[in-house]
Motif scaffolding. Structure first.
Motif, PDB file in Angstrom:
ATOM      1  N   SER A   1       0.832  -1.208   0.000  1.00  0.00           N
ATOM      2  CA  SER A   1       0.000   0.000   0.000  1.00  0.00           C
ATOM      3  C   SER A   1       0.870   1.263   0.000  1.00  0.00           C
ATOM      4  CB  SER A   1      -0.917   0.013   1.220  1.00  0.00           C
ATOM      5  OG  SER A   1      -0.143  -0.077   2.397  1.00  0.00           O
ATOM      6  N   HIS A   2       1.947   1.244   0.791  1.00  0.00           N
ATOM      7  CA  HIS A   2       2.831   2.406   0.825  1.00  0.00           C
ATOM      8  C   HIS A   2       3.630   2.538  -0.473  1.00  0.00           C
ATOM      9  CE1 HIS A   2       2.242   2.169   5.315  1.00  0.00           C
ATOM     10  NE2 HIS A   2       1.996   3.435   5.042  1.00  0.00           N
ATOM     11  N   TRP A   3       3.952   1.405  -1.054  1.00  0.00           N
ATOM     12  CA  TRP A   3       4.627   1.440  -2.366  1.00  0.00           C
ATOM     13  C   TRP A   3       3.732   2.116  -3.393  1.00  0.00           C
ATOM     14  CZ3 TRP A   3       8.264   1.625  -5.722  1.00  0.00           C
ATOM     15  CH2 TRP A   3       8.088   1.148  -7.030  1.00  0.00           C
TER      16      TRP A   3
ATOM     17  N   GLN B   1       1.300   4.142  -2.853  1.00  0.00           N
ATOM     18  CA  GLN B   1       1.162   5.556  -2.501  1.00  0.00           C
ATOM     19  C   GLN B   1       2.346   6.362  -3.040  1.00  0.00           C
ATOM     20  OE1 GLN B   1       1.145   6.246   1.755  1.00  0.00           O
ATOM     21  NE2 GLN B   1       1.115   8.477   1.481  1.00  0.00           N
ATOM     22  N   SER B   2       3.544   5.829  -2.876  1.00  0.00           N
ATOM     23  CA  SER B   2       4.738   6.561  -3.319  1.00  0.00           C
ATOM     24  C   SER B   2       4.776   6.695  -4.846  1.00  0.00           C
ATOM     25  CB  SER B   2       6.010   5.884  -2.806  1.00  0.00           C
ATOM     26  OG  SER B   2       6.216   4.650  -3.467  1.00  0.00           O
TER      27      SER B   2
ATOM     28  N   TYR C   1      11.575   8.779   0.988  1.00  0.00           N
ATOM     29  CA  TYR C   1      10.618   8.589   2.088  1.00  0.00           C
ATOM     30  C   TYR C   1      11.151   7.645   3.151  1.00  0.00           C
ATOM     31  CZ  TYR C   1       7.523  10.130  -1.652  1.00  0.00           C
ATOM     32  OH  TYR C   1       6.960  10.834  -2.678  1.00  0.00           O
TER      33      TYR C   1
ATOM     34  N   LEU D   1       9.273   5.299   6.346  1.00  0.00           N
ATOM     35  CA  LEU D   1       7.995   4.865   6.884  1.00  0.00           C
ATOM     36  C   LEU D   1       8.064   5.030   8.396  1.00  0.00           C
ATOM     37  CD1 LEU D   1       5.384   3.688   6.027  1.00  0.00           C
ATOM     38  CD2 LEU D   1       6.474   1.475   5.762  1.00  0.00           C
TER      39      LEU D   1
ATOM     40  N   LYS E   1       2.716   4.939  11.179  1.00  0.00           N
ATOM     41  CA  LYS E   1       2.558   4.150   9.945  1.00  0.00           C
ATOM     42  C   LYS E   1       2.384   5.043   8.727  1.00  0.00           C
ATOM     43  CE  LYS E   1       1.871   0.659  12.854  1.00  0.00           C
ATOM     44  NZ  LYS E   1       2.898   0.914  13.901  1.00  0.00           N
ATOM     45  N   LEU E   2       2.935   6.245   8.809  1.00  0.00           N
ATOM     46  CA  LEU E   2       2.824   7.155   7.669  1.00  0.00           C
ATOM     47  C   LEU E   2       4.103   7.122   6.840  1.00  0.00           C
ATOM     48  CD1 LEU E   2       1.212  10.298   9.361  1.00  0.00           C
ATOM     49  CD2 LEU E   2       0.121   8.765   7.695  1.00  0.00           C
ATOM     50  N   LEU E   3       3.903   7.195   5.545  1.00  0.00           N
ATOM     51  CA  LEU E   3       5.029   7.311   4.619  1.00  0.00           C
ATOM     52  C   LEU E   3       5.367   8.789   4.531  1.00  0.00           C
ATOM     53  CD1 LEU E   3       6.662   5.575   2.437  1.00  0.00           C
ATOM     54  CD2 LEU E   3       5.116   6.644   0.798  1.00  0.00           C
TER      55      LEU E   3
ATOM     56  N   CYS F   1       2.088  13.189   2.867  1.00  0.00           N
ATOM     57  CA  CYS F   1       3.505  12.760   2.925  1.00  0.00           C
ATOM     58  C   CYS F   1       4.385  13.736   3.689  1.00  0.00           C
ATOM     59  CB  CYS F   1       4.105  12.647   1.526  1.00  0.00           C
ATOM     60  SG  CYS F   1       3.222  11.598   0.407  1.00  0.00           S
TER      61      CYS F   1
END
Ligand code: ADP
Ligand code: MG
Ligand code: MG
Length: 499
Positions: free
Chosen positions: A88-90, A92-93, A156, A158, A163-165, A362
């Motif tokens: 999910s973070h991937w 998002q980035s 970035y 994490l 748990k925020l990027l 972000c």
């Protein structure tokens, strides 16, 4: 906890972990438990792979390795296995990459905003002041850049607790390792394939990484827009560059896939050999230059004398495509990052509310040193902040108790020299277990990682020709180290394994 998704890799033939290193890390199986026999084999094969496939840097123990290609090479510092990273973070980035590209382009067009935001910094920081001087000159002559090329890397970490990027910084000049990063992904995929009996990981969960070819394609398209088939792409380089193979990968891609010639020159050489023709064409050493790609010129140490500044100005005045232009360079400074994080500033540059929300999500806490409440808090709790000057290339930031000392010293001086810095919320990523390869030796280390996502952007007048995410770079470093530079010797190159 949601963090179990970032637990270290699952390996089949390794011992179960007995003890937990960190409460927050709950590995099912741990790469540190790979038995020594398997580790030896993996490390050996990784070293062979790097040698055969050009995942190389110049050996820092050699004098010639920074100037002569093909001598005294050593494998790039790499992690032996990919780092787990939440899908999910991937995503998002990747999703924000084109929005950041757009933002840089918009900010770069607002000369007033750049000059105004950096006006105090200008007085405190001679290097930024020189850049602003060139920028002012371009504003005065109303210099118009029709073809605009951005090759960025947004970094970035994490944050474990939230748990925020969170974005560390956005690099708009000399974004390095696009050439080598895709090889690291390939190395890891190759090892997982070869050792699929021993390590139960799916090579396909390492995302495709085409950074080198995507950057080369953007450079080639910019070259094409410029429209002179005999012109070359100029790589502005440092006189000594141990990371030259990273750059040569882009040259090779340009030559083989696009039939475009590149030349390499230092700023001093450009001053000596460069000239502008009547129509603004930049000619260096007798060759017309279509695109200038900076892999030097981001640090004060790149400007040994007035000669280098003359070269920078000459290039800026030319009609060649600059990657980056002076305004793209300034848009990537830490001071501008901090200004953009202020309320209602993004709204000045972007219309789409969803886009704005995605970027803002972000942003870590960022403050100017004239915000006295924050400075007071940073003196009381220095461990929660990082103090950053307007520098690039790693190794320049201030951490921990040094933050307190530096702030107190600046307060005492009271000369406005505080404007050279910004304060940033310190991000604490979770700690993982990795095996870091350096100079042929595997080291089991407790590590933290920083994900860089490349972005490429090309516009000619009103037409946006490219705006995309262009590969990635994971960097992993020993958790006790503050700084993150690979070239600076703190971190290794890594890839990601989506979980
Ligand atoms: P540079 O332009 O020199 O690379 P960065 O802002 O990327 O400057 O800082 C260098 C390194 O310092 C980063 O790679 C990261 O490891 C560390 N760092 C920077 N900002 C933070 C932060 N807010 N929290 C934790 N570590 C940070
Ligand atoms: Mg940087
Ligand atoms: Mg950085």
């Amino acid at each position: 906890s949601p963090f179990s998704v970032i637990s270290p890799l699952k390996c089949a033939k390794v011992h179960r972990m007995q003890t937990q290193v960190e409460d927050s890390v709950k590995p099912i199986v741990d790469p540190h438990d790979i038995d020594s026999k398997l580790l030896q084999k993996l490390a050996y094969d990784a070293l062979v792979w790097c040698s055969l496939n050009g995942l190389l840097v110049g050996d820092r123990n050699s004098k010639r390795s920074g100037t002569v290609p093909g001598v005294d090479m050593v494998h790039a510092p790499v992690a032996l296995l990919p780092m787990s990273f939440p899908e999910s973070h991937w995503k998002q980035s990747c999703e924000v990459a084109p929005i950041f590209n757009e933002l840089v382009d918009r900010v770069s067009q607002d000369g007033e905003f750049l000059q105004q935001s950096l006006s105090r910094t200008k007085k405190a920081d001679p290097f930024t002041s020189r850049l602003l001087e060139i920028h002012s000159k371009m504003l005065e002559i109303n210099k118009i850049e029709e073809i605009r090329l951005g090759l960025h890397r947004s970094d970035y970490m994490l944050d474990e607790q939230t748990k925020l990027l969170l974005q560390i910084e956005l690099n708009t000049i000399s974004s390095s390792f696009s050439g080598l990063s895709c090889l690291v992904s390939e190395l890891h995929r190759s090892l997982l394939q070869q050792y699929r009996e021993d390590i139960a990981l799916d090579p396909n969960r390492i995302p495709t990484n085409n950074a080198a070819n995507q950057f080369a394609e953007a450079l080639a398209k910019a070259w094409n827009e410029y429209g002179d088939p005999r012109a070359v792409i100029l790589f502005v380089v440092q006189a000594e560059e141990r990371n030259m193979y990273d750059q040569h990968w882009l040259s090779a891609s340009l030559r083989e896939r696009h039939q475009v010639t590149t030349i390499r020159k230092t700023l001093a050489e450009i001053d000596a050999l460069g000239e502008l023709q009547q129509d603004g064409t930049l000619v260096v050493d007798g060759q017309a230059v279509a695109v200038i790609y900076f892999r030097a010129g981001y640090a004060p140490s790149d400007y040994h004398s007035e000669s280098e500044w003359r070269a920078r100005l000459l290039m800026e005045q030319s009609r060649a495509v600059k990657c980056p232009s002076i305004s793209y360079h300034l848009a990537g400074t830490k001071k501008i990052q901090q200004e953009l994080a202020k309320p209602n500033v993004l709204e000045r540059f972007l219309e789409n509310k969803d886009d704005i929300a995605k970027l803002r999500k972000c942003f870590a806490g960022l403050w100017s040193l004239d915000e006295s409440d924050t400075v007071k808090d940073a003196i009381e709790r220095p461990g929660l902040y990082v103090m950053k000057p307007q520098r690039e290339g790693g190794g320049n930031n201030i951490y921990g108790e040094d933050v307190k000392e530096a702030l107190l010293k600046l307060q005492k001086e009271g000369t406005g020299s505080d404007a050279a810095y910004i304060l940033m919320q310190r991000i604490f990523p979770n700690i993982s277990h990795s095996i870091l390869m350096r100079e042929g030796i595997p080291h089991k280390e407790q590590t933290i990682s920083e994900l860089g996502v490349y972005g490429s952007y090309l516009r000619n007048k009103d037409e946006v020709l490219i705006n995309e995410q262009a590969g990635y770079l994971m960097r992993t470093k020993v958790s006790s180290s503050n700084e993150g530079g690979v070239a600076a010797g703190f971190a290794v190159l890594d890839s990601i394994y989506l979980v």
